[in-house]
Write a protein that holds these residues in place. Structure first.
Motif, PDB file in Angstrom:
ATOM      1  N   ALA A  55     -29.020  20.449 -29.760  1.00  0.00           N
ATOM      2  CA  ALA A  55     -27.632  20.351 -30.226  1.00  0.00           C
ATOM      3  C   ALA A  55     -26.688  20.111 -29.041  1.00  0.00           C
ATOM      4  N   LEU A  56     -26.950  20.752 -27.915  1.00  0.00           N
ATOM      5  CA  LEU A  56     -26.118  20.542 -26.727  1.00  0.00           C
ATOM      6  C   LEU A  56     -26.269  19.124 -26.191  1.00  0.00           C
ATOM      7  N   ILE A  57     -27.480  18.603 -26.207  1.00  0.00           N
ATOM      8  CA  ILE A  57     -27.715  17.214 -25.792  1.00  0.00           C
ATOM      9  C   ILE A  57     -26.993  16.256 -26.736  1.00  0.00           C
ATOM     10  N   ASP A  58     -27.071  16.533 -28.044  1.00  0.00           N
ATOM     11  CA  ASP A  58     -26.376  15.703 -29.026  1.00  0.00           C
ATOM     12  C   ASP A  58     -24.861  15.760 -28.819  1.00  0.00           C
ATOM     13  N   TYR A  59     -24.356  16.944 -28.512  1.00  0.00           N
ATOM     14  CA  TYR A  59     -22.918  17.090 -28.272  1.00  0.00           C
ATOM     15  C   TYR A  59     -22.500  16.277 -27.044  1.00  0.00           C
ATOM     16  N   ALA A  60     -23.302  16.344 -25.986  1.00  0.00           N
ATOM     17  CA  ALA A  60     -22.998  15.588 -24.771  1.00  0.00           C
ATOM     18  C   ALA A  60     -22.990  14.090 -25.054  1.00  0.00           C
ATOM     19  N   ALA A  61     -23.902  13.631 -25.920  1.00  0.00           N
ATOM     20  CA  ALA A  61     -23.941  12.212 -26.287  1.00  0.00           C
ATOM     21  C   ALA A  61     -22.681  11.824 -27.063  1.00  0.00           C
ATOM     22  N   LEU A  62     -22.266  12.677 -28.000  1.00  0.00           N
ATOM     23  CA  LEU A  62     -21.051  12.405 -28.765  1.00  0.00           C
ATOM     24  C   LEU A  62     -19.821  12.442 -27.856  1.00  0.00           C
ATOM     25  N   TYR A  63     -19.810  13.369 -26.910  1.00  0.00           N
ATOM     26  CA  TYR A  63     -18.722  13.444 -25.928  1.00  0.00           C
ATOM     27  C   TYR A  63     -18.632  12.130 -25.152  1.00  0.00           C
ATOM     28  N   ALA A  64     -19.780  11.639 -24.697  1.00  0.00           N
ATOM     29  CA  ALA A  64     -19.811  10.384 -23.934  1.00  0.00           C
ATOM     30  C   ALA A  64     -19.334   9.219 -24.792  1.00  0.00           C
ATOM     31  N   ALA A  65     -19.746   9.179 -26.054  1.00  0.00           N
ATOM     32  CA  ALA A  65     -19.317   8.099 -26.945  1.00  0.00           C
ATOM     33  C   ALA A  65     -17.815   8.182 -27.224  1.00  0.00           C
ATOM     34  N   THR A  66     -17.300   9.376 -27.316  1.00  0.00           N
ATOM     35  CA  THR A  66     -15.882   9.576 -27.619  1.00  0.00           C
ATOM     36  C   THR A  66     -14.998   9.248 -26.430  1.00  0.00           C
ATOM     37  N   TYR A  67     -15.378   9.724 -25.251  1.00  0.00           N
ATOM     38  CA  TYR A  67     -14.520   9.595 -24.073  1.00  0.00           C
ATOM     39  C   TYR A  67     -14.974   8.536 -23.082  1.00  0.00           C
ATOM     40  N   GLY A  68     -16.138   7.898 -23.350  1.00  0.00           N
ATOM     41  CA  GLY A  68     -16.628   6.864 -22.455  1.00  0.00           C
ATOM     42  C   GLY A  68     -17.027   7.378 -21.090  1.00  0.00           C
ATOM     43  N   ARG A  69     -17.435   8.618 -21.056  1.00  0.00           N
ATOM     44  CA  ARG A  69     -17.780   9.245 -19.776  1.00  0.00           C
ATOM     45  C   ARG A  69     -18.911  10.237 -19.996  1.00  0.00           C
ATOM     46  N   ASP A  70     -20.028  10.024 -19.308  1.00  0.00           N
ATOM     47  CA  ASP A  70     -21.154  10.959 -19.398  1.00  0.00           C
ATOM     48  C   ASP A  70     -20.842  12.222 -18.619  1.00  0.00           C
ATOM     49  N   GLU A  71     -21.101  13.351 -19.230  1.00  0.00           N
ATOM     50  CA  GLU A  71     -20.979  14.644 -18.554  1.00  0.00           C
ATOM     51  C   GLU A  71     -22.264  15.408 -18.825  1.00  0.00           C
ATOM     52  N   PRO A  72     -22.842  16.022 -17.807  1.00  0.00           N
ATOM     53  CA  PRO A  72     -24.046  16.810 -18.038  1.00  0.00           C
ATOM     54  C   PRO A  72     -23.736  18.022 -18.919  1.00  0.00           C
ATOM     55  N   VAL A  73     -24.723  18.430 -19.674  1.00  0.00           N
ATOM     56  CA  VAL A  73     -24.568  19.592 -20.561  1.00  0.00           C
ATOM     57  C   VAL A  73     -24.074  20.800 -19.756  1.00  0.00           C
ATOM     58  N   ALA A  74     -24.623  20.992 -18.568  1.00  0.00           N
ATOM     59  CA  ALA A  74     -24.229  22.144 -17.741  1.00  0.00           C
ATOM     60  C   ALA A  74     -22.745  22.123 -17.385  1.00  0.00           C
ATOM     61  N   GLU A  75     -22.131  20.944 -17.352  1.00  0.00           N
ATOM     62  CA  GLU A  75     -20.695  20.844 -17.071  1.00  0.00           C
ATOM     63  C   GLU A  75     -19.867  21.080 -18.334  1.00  0.00           C
ATOM     64  N   LEU A  76     -20.429  20.785 -19.487  1.00  0.00           N
ATOM     65  CA  LEU A  76     -19.699  20.961 -20.743  1.00  0.00           C
ATOM     66  C   LEU A  76     -19.709  22.411 -21.229  1.00  0.00           C
ATOM     67  N   ILE A  77     -20.784  23.123 -20.968  1.00  0.00           N
ATOM     68  CA  ILE A  77     -20.932  24.482 -21.502  1.00  0.00           C
ATOM     69  C   ILE A  77     -19.785  25.414 -21.101  1.00  0.00           C
ATOM     70  N   PRO A  78     -19.353  25.474 -19.829  1.00  0.00           N
ATOM     71  CA  PRO A  78     -18.237  26.372 -19.507  1.00  0.00           C
ATOM     72  C   PRO A  78     -16.964  26.048 -20.308  1.00  0.00           C
ATOM     73  N   ALA A  79     -16.670  24.764 -20.490  1.00  0.00           N
ATOM     74  CA  ALA A  79     -15.486  24.388 -21.270  1.00  0.00           C
ATOM     75  C   ALA A  79     -15.662  24.762 -22.735  1.00  0.00           C
ATOM     76  N   MET A  80     -16.878  24.601 -23.251  1.00  0.00           N
ATOM     77  CA  MET A  80     -17.150  24.963 -24.641  1.00  0.00           C
ATOM     78  C   MET A  80     -16.993  26.469 -24.849  1.00  0.00           C
ATOM     79  N   LEU A  81     -17.507  27.259 -23.919  1.00  0.00           N
ATOM     80  CA  LEU A  81     -17.377  28.717 -24.025  1.00  0.00           C
ATOM     81  C   LEU A  81     -15.918  29.150 -23.922  1.00  0.00           C
TER      82      LEU A  81
END
Length: 71
Positions: free
Chosen positions: A28-54
């Motif tokens: 699910a986190l990998i899928d979220y990162a893929a959707l994030y990249a599709a939405t914002y046009g910028r790849d971010e590693p899951v480890a970078e997204l988790i703190p913002a998600m929390l």
């Protein structure tokens, strides 16, 4: 002592946490990162997204915020 408008800055040293997650949450986190990249046009590693998600989760939990201010 001087009265400054800006209060003393809080500790900003990151704290490293290691966690283990179940495979379905990992996917699910990998899928979220893929959707994030599709939405914002910028790849971010899951480890970078988790703190913002929390942080977003904790900020949106009204009961937590209410009880945290009572301390």
């Amino acid at each position: 002592m001087t009265d400054l408008k800006l209060p003393q800055l809080p500790d900003r040293n990151p704290v490293k946490l290691s966690i283990a997650v179940m495979p379905d949450l990992h996917q699910a986190l990998i899928d979220y990162a893929a959707l994030y990249a599709a939405t914002y046009g910028r790849d971010e590693p899951v480890a970078e997204l988790i703190p913002a998600m929390l942080a977003a989760f904790l900020e949106s939990d009204r009961s937590f915020a209410r009880n945290r201010t009572k301390r």
